[in-house]
Design a protein around this motif. Structure first.
Motif, mmCIF file in Angstrom:
data_model
loop_
_atom_site.group_PDB
_atom_site.id
_atom_site.type_symbol
_atom_site.label_atom_id
_atom_site.label_comp_id
_atom_site.label_asym_id
_atom_site.label_seq_id
_atom_site.Cartn_x
_atom_site.Cartn_y
_atom_site.Cartn_z
ATOM 1 N N ASP A 22 0.823 -1.211 0.000
ATOM 2 C CA ASP A 22 0.000 0.000 0.000
ATOM 3 C C ASP A 22 0.853 1.255 0.000
ATOM 4 O O ASP A 22 0.584 2.209 -0.722
ATOM 5 C CB ASP A 22 -0.882 0.029 1.264
ATOM 6 C CG ASP A 22 -2.247 -0.578 1.015
ATOM 7 O OD1 ASP A 22 -2.519 -0.900 -0.161
ATOM 8 O OD2 ASP A 22 -3.014 -0.739 1.982
ATOM 9 N N ILE A 23 1.880 1.222 0.831
ATOM 10 C CA ILE A 23 2.761 2.384 0.950
ATOM 11 C C ILE A 23 3.436 2.663 -0.388
ATOM 12 O O ILE A 23 3.478 3.791 -0.868
ATOM 13 C CB ILE A 23 3.821 2.143 2.047
ATOM 14 C CG1 ILE A 23 3.135 2.128 3.413
ATOM 15 C CG2 ILE A 23 4.908 3.184 1.997
ATOM 16 C CD1 ILE A 23 3.998 1.571 4.533
ATOM 17 N N ARG A 41 1.590 6.545 -6.792
ATOM 18 C CA ARG A 41 0.413 7.222 -7.313
ATOM 19 C C ARG A 41 0.412 8.704 -7.002
ATOM 20 O O ARG A 41 -0.116 9.503 -7.766
ATOM 21 C CB ARG A 41 -0.856 6.599 -6.723
ATOM 22 C CG ARG A 41 -1.399 5.475 -7.556
ATOM 23 C CD ARG A 41 -2.590 4.843 -6.903
ATOM 24 N NE ARG A 41 -3.652 5.823 -6.699
ATOM 25 C CZ ARG A 41 -4.934 5.537 -6.832
ATOM 26 N NH1 ARG A 41 -5.301 4.341 -7.177
ATOM 27 N NH2 ARG A 41 -5.847 6.443 -6.605
ATOM 28 N N SER A 42 0.979 9.066 -5.852
ATOM 29 C CA SER A 42 0.893 10.461 -5.470
ATOM 30 C C SER A 42 1.998 11.300 -6.097
ATOM 31 O O SER A 42 1.894 12.504 -6.135
ATOM 32 C CB SER A 42 0.929 10.602 -3.951
ATOM 33 O OG SER A 42 2.182 10.232 -3.468
ATOM 34 N N SER A 43 3.038 10.675 -6.596
ATOM 35 C CA SER A 43 4.146 11.497 -7.082
ATOM 36 C C SER A 43 4.380 11.401 -8.586
ATOM 37 O O SER A 43 5.119 12.169 -9.144
ATOM 38 C CB SER A 43 5.432 11.133 -6.348
ATOM 39 O OG SER A 43 5.772 9.802 -6.624
ATOM 40 N N MET A 72 0.970 4.013 -2.892
ATOM 41 C CA MET A 72 0.585 5.387 -2.589
ATOM 42 C C MET A 72 1.682 6.364 -2.960
ATOM 43 O O MET A 72 1.433 7.439 -3.480
ATOM 44 C CB MET A 72 0.282 5.456 -1.085
ATOM 45 C CG MET A 72 -0.760 6.470 -0.720
ATOM 46 S SD MET A 72 -2.210 6.379 -1.744
ATOM 47 C CE MET A 72 -3.080 5.054 -0.951
ATOM 48 N N MET A 73 2.938 5.971 -2.705
ATOM 49 C CA MET A 73 4.054 6.849 -3.048
ATOM 50 C C MET A 73 4.120 7.029 -4.565
ATOM 51 O O MET A 73 4.354 8.119 -5.055
ATOM 52 C CB MET A 73 5.362 6.268 -2.527
ATOM 53 C CG MET A 73 5.516 6.439 -1.024
ATOM 54 S SD MET A 73 7.049 5.679 -0.433
ATOM 55 C CE MET A 73 7.182 6.418 1.190
#
Lengths: 218, 99
Positions: A13-14, A20-22, A17-18
Motif C-alpha cells: 500500500d505504501i 500514485r501520489s508522485s 501510494m508513493m
C-alpha cells in the motif's frame, strides 16, 4: 503468523501510494501510438513538399536573390508550408494523446489535472521550450539540416526528464530518441527519415508495449 | 532476537494514515482533495485521521485560499518523517524475519 500478510500488504500500500501520489501514471499507451501515426502522416506530407522541389534554390522560396535565407525574418516562417505541416502534426498528436490519456484516467478514477500532471508538464516544457527556441534559430540561420537532429535530441532529453514524473519506461523511449538524434547529425540528408523513425516508429512501438503491459487487462 | 514489534508505530495501524504518510513522504505538500482522491475515503474519515496525525505532530496543516475557495494543504514534519521511517524499517524487519 497471520500478521505477516498484513505487514506485506501495508508495504505494498505504501509503495502504491508513493507511486500514485508522485507520478502521473495515467498516460495511455494509445496516446503514444496515435502520436506516432500523426508523426508518420506529417512526415509523409513533408516529404511530398520536399520532393516537389518546393524549396529548390531555383524557385526562390528558400533564399532571396542575394542568397540570404528568407526565414531570417521570423514572420516568413509562420506562413511557410513545412512549418504549417509541423504545427498541424503537433496539434493533432497532442489532442489525440490527450484524449486517450483522458479516457484512461477517467476509467481509473484519477484526476487528469492534478499536481502530478502539472509537475510532468512543467518538467517536459523546460527542454521543449529551450529546444523550440533553438530550432527557430537554426531555421533563421539557414542550418535546416540540423532541425531533425535537434528535434530528436531535445525531445529525447524532455522524455528522460519526464520519466521521473511519469512512467519509468518513458526513459527508454527518451534514450531511443537521443540515439537517433545524435546519429542523424551525420546523415543530414536523411533528416526526415530519422525524424519519422523517432517520432513515428518509436512512439508506436513504445505506445503498443505500454498498452500491452498496463492496459490490455482493462 | 530483539522483538521488532516494539518499533511498529500504533499510529500507523490504519490504512488511511499509512496512505496519508506515504503521500506526504514523497511530495513537498499535498492538499485535502488530492489526498481524498488518492486514498478514496470520505471527507469526514480523512479529516479525523489527519487530525490524529496532526495531534501527534506528524503532519502540519496550512490553510490558504485559491481565489475564494479554501485550500488546505498538508506537509510532513521532521518527527513524522522519522516516525514513518522507523515504522517502515520495523515492517521490513518483520517480513525478513519470516523468510
Amino acid at each position: 503468523m497471520p500478521d505477516a500478510l498484513q505487514h506485506l500488504n501495508d508495504l505494498k500500500d505504501i509503495k502504491k501510494m508513493m507511486e500514485r501520489s508522485s507520478r502521473f501514471i495515467s498516460l495511455s499507451g494509445l496516446s503514444g501510438v496515435s502520436a506516432g501515426i500523426c508523426a508518420l502522416i506529417g512526415a509523409w506530407f513533408a516529404n511530398e513538399t520536399l520532393n516537389a522541389d518546393y524549396y529548390s534554390p531555383a524557385n526562390g522560396r528558400m533564399y532571396d536573390e542575394a542568397g540570404v535565407s528568407r526565414f531570417a525574418d521570423g514572420s516568413a516562417l509562420l506562413f511557410n508550408r513545412l512549418f504549417l505541416i509541423a504545427a498541424a502534426t503537433f496539434i493533432a498528436a497532442f489532442v489525440l494523446a490527450f484524449v486517450f490519456t483522458y479516457i484512461r484516467s477517467k476509467r481509473a478514477g484519477l484526476a487528469i489535472w492534478g499536481s502530478t500532471a502539472r509537475r510532468l508538464m512543467f518538467n517536459v516544457s523546460i527542454p521543449m521550450l529551450a529546444g523550440g527556441i533553438f530550432i527557430i534559430h537554426l531555421v533563421q540561420s539557414g542550418a535546416v539540416g540540423m532541425i531533425a537532429p535537434a528535434c530528436l535530441i531535445f525531445y529525447g532529453l524532455a522524455l528522460v526528464n519526464a520519466s521521473k514524473y511519469s512512467l519509468e519506461e518513458i526513459r527508454y523511449l527518451g534514450y531511443g530518441e537521443l540515439l537517433l538524434g545524435v546519429i542523424s547529425c551525420w546523415f543530414v540528408e536523411y533528416g526526415l527519415h530519422f525524424w519519422a523513425a523517432g517520432f513515428g516508429v518509436l512512439h508506436i512501438i513504445y505506445g503498443a508495449l505500454m498498452w500491452w503491459r498496463y492496459e490490455r487487462a482493462d | 532476537m530483539k522483538n521488532p514489534i516494539e518499533h511498529l508505530n500504533k499510529t500507523f495501524d490504519s490504512r488511511i494514515r499509512l496512505g496519508i504518510m506515504s503521500a506526504l513522504m514523497v511530495n513537498a505538500e499535498v492538499n485535502f482533495n488530492e489526498l481524498k482522491e488518492l486514498i478514496q475515503v470520505t471527507d469526514g474519515n480523512l479529516a479525523s485521521h489527519l487530525k490524529t496525525l496532526e495531534e501527534n505532530d506528524y503532519v502540519k496543516v496550512h490553510k490558504g485560499f485559491i481565489g475564494r475557495k479554501t485550500n488546505t494543504t498538508y506537509t510532513i514534519t521532521k518527527d513524522g518523517e522519522k516516525a514513518f521511517k522507523t515504522h517502515l524499517d520495523a515492517l521490513e524487519k518483520m517480513i525478513r524475519a519470516l523468510d
